[in-house]
Design a protein around this motif. Structure first.
Motif, short mmCIF file in Angstrom:
data_model
loop_
_atom_site.label_atom_id
_atom_site.label_comp_id
_atom_site.label_asym_id
_atom_site.label_seq_id
_atom_site.Cartn_x
_atom_site.Cartn_y
_atom_site.Cartn_z
N GLN A 16 0.85 -1.18 0.00
CA GLN A 16 0.00 0.00 0.00
C GLN A 16 0.89 1.24 0.00
N ASN A 47 -7.30 -4.86 -0.05
CA ASN A 47 -7.08 -3.48 0.39
C ASN A 47 -8.38 -2.70 0.52
N GLU A 50 -8.78 0.65 2.86
CA GLU A 50 -7.47 1.19 3.25
C GLU A 50 -7.19 2.48 2.50
N ARG A 117 -5.34 -8.39 8.44
CA ARG A 117 -4.16 -7.83 7.80
C ARG A 117 -2.97 -7.91 8.76
#
Length: 351
Positions: A16, A47, A50, A117
Motif C-alpha cells: 500500500q 485493500n 485502506e 491484515r
C-alpha cells in the motif's frame, strides 16, 4: 454442539502506497474503471477500506473451500509466496510510505467476508534481478547432507548470494582522507575507511586537528537520511528536501589533537533506494565551530602572583560552517533485521 461450515479462505500480499497531499502531487486516477465487484462484500479485496493506492499485489491463493469443522476440531494450512523483485522496500517517511501487508480473507456461509491484515517488513537488495546462476550445478553452493527440491534449492542459493554480495560490498576498506578548511585556512583532516555500510553497522571516523591552522572549538556529526520527491511529482517547484536524523555526536575539541566518533545505523531504518516518486539517500552532516582568533588567545591569565591560573575567555569571535559527506547504506541479513522485534506475535480473526 453443531458443526461449523466455512465457505472459503484466501491469502494475498499487497503493498500500500501513501503520499502526503502537501508534498506529493500524484497523477489523477482513472475514474472510468469502476470496479463493481469491489463494493460487493462477498468478493475478496485485500485493500478494501485502506487509505492510499495498492501499487503491488500477488495473485490470491485459496487456502480451503467448503471446510466443515466439528466441535473441538481444528485444521491448519500453510501459505508460501514469492515477492516481486522490482517492488519498493518498506518505508515510512515524511512524504511517502510503502507498507506491505499479508491479508487473510475468510467467509462463513451466508455471512460477509472478514479480513485479517498482518503487516511485515521488506528489504530490497538491488542487483539480484539480473544475476545469472552458473550452468554447472556441480560448482554451485549446496548442502550434500540435505535433499532439497529444485525451487527451495534456488531460493536458498539466492539468499546465500544476497548475503555474499552484501559482505563483499560492505567489507571493502580503503583510506578516505578529507581536508577540512574554511576561507581562513585549514582546520584539520577527516579519515574514514569505507563509505558503504549495512544497517546495524557503526559509522566510525577520526579527526586530526594537529595540522590545522585554525583552532576548532567544537564539532558535531549527524547521521541523516535525505528524502526527496522526484521533480515531476513535487507539489511546489523547488520544494525543500526532508531530512531525518538517526544519530548524532557532539564534542568540544579545543586543544585536542585527535578525536573520533561512532554512529550506529539503526536496524529499524530503511536502506537507500530510488523509485519513480521518491529517493532516499544517506549522508554524514558535519558542523564545525572555529575560533576567529589564534589558539593562544583562547586562555587568559587570571593572576600575576606566583600561582598562575588560566581560565577561558568569556567571549570569543567564532565562525561556523558545515559539510555533507554522502554514504551508501545497504540492507542486512533479514535475521539480524528481525532483532528489532524479538518477541513472537500471533494474529486472530473472528468470523
Amino acid at each position: 454442539a453443531f458443526s461449523e461450515m466455512l465457505a472459503w479462505a484466501s491469502a494475498q500480499i499487497h503493498c500500500q502506497f501513501h503520499a502526503s497531499e502537501n508534498r506529493v502531487a500524484l497523477p489523477p486516477s482513472d475514474g472510468s474503471k469502476h470496479d463493481v465487484q469491489a463494493e460487493n462484500e462477498t468478493v475478496f479485496v485485500p485493500n478494501r477500506g485502506e487509505r492510499g493506492q495498492c501499487i503491488l499485489s500477488t495473485p490470491p491463493k485459496i487456502l480451503f473451500c467448503d471446510l466443515r469443522l466439528d466441535p473441538g476440531e481444528s485444521k491448519s494450512y500453510s501459505y508460501c509466496e514469492t515477492l516481486p523483485v522490482d517492488g519498493p522496500p518498506s518505508f515510512r517517511g515524511q512524504s511517502v510510505k510503502y507498507v506491505y501487508k499479508l491479508t487473510i480473507g475468510c467467509q462463513r456461509v451466508n455471512s460477509p467476508i472478514k479480513l485479517l491484515r498482518v503487516p511485515f517488513r521488506v528489504l530490497v537488495l538491488h542487483g539480484l534481478k539480473d544475476y545469472q546462476f552458473p550452468q554447472d550445478e556441480a560448482v554451485a553452493p549446496s548442502n550434500p547432507f540435505l535433499e532439497e527440491e529444485e525451487g527451495l534449492k534456488k531460493d536458498s542459493r539466492l539468499a546465500d548470494l544476497a548475503t555474499e554480495l552484501l559482505m563483499v560490498a560492505t567489507s571493502r576498506r580503503s583510506l578516505h582522507l578529507y581536508n577540512i578548511s574554511n576561507t581562513r585556512g585549514k582546520v584539520g583532516t577527516f579519515c574514514v575507511f569505507k563509505t558503504v555500510y549495512k544497517i546495524g553497522e557503526d559509522v566510525i571516523g577520526t579527526f586530526n586537528f594537529s595540522e590545522g591552522d585554525i583552532p576548532c572549538l567544537q564539532f558535531s556529526v549527524s547521521l541523516q537520511t535525505e528524502e526527496s520527491i522526484q521533480e515531476e511529482f513535487q507539489r511546489r517547484r523547488g520544494q525543500p528536501v526532508s531530512f531525518t536524523m538517526h544519530a548524532r555526536h557532539q564534542e568540544s575539541c579545543l586543544h585536542t589533537a585527535q578525536s573520533s566518533f561512532s554512529l550506529p545505523i539503526p536496524l529499524s531504518s530503511t536502506p537507500g533506494f530510488t523509485t519513480n516518486i521518491v529517493s532516499l539517500k544517506w549522508r554524514l552532516h558535519f558542523e564545525f565551530v572555529t575560533s576567529g582568533e589564534s589558539a593562544g588567545t583562547c586562555l587568559v591569565r587570571g593572576s600575576q602572583s606566583e600561582a598562575v591560573t588560566w581560565t577561558g575567555v568569556e567571549q570569543m569571535e567564532v565562525d561556523t560552517f558545515s559539510w555533507d559527506l554522502p554514504i551508501k547504506v545497504l540492507p542486512t541479513n533479514p535475521i539480524l533485521a528481525s532483532y528489532v522485534s524479538q518477541f513472537s506475535s500471533s494474529n486472530s480473526i473472528t468470523i
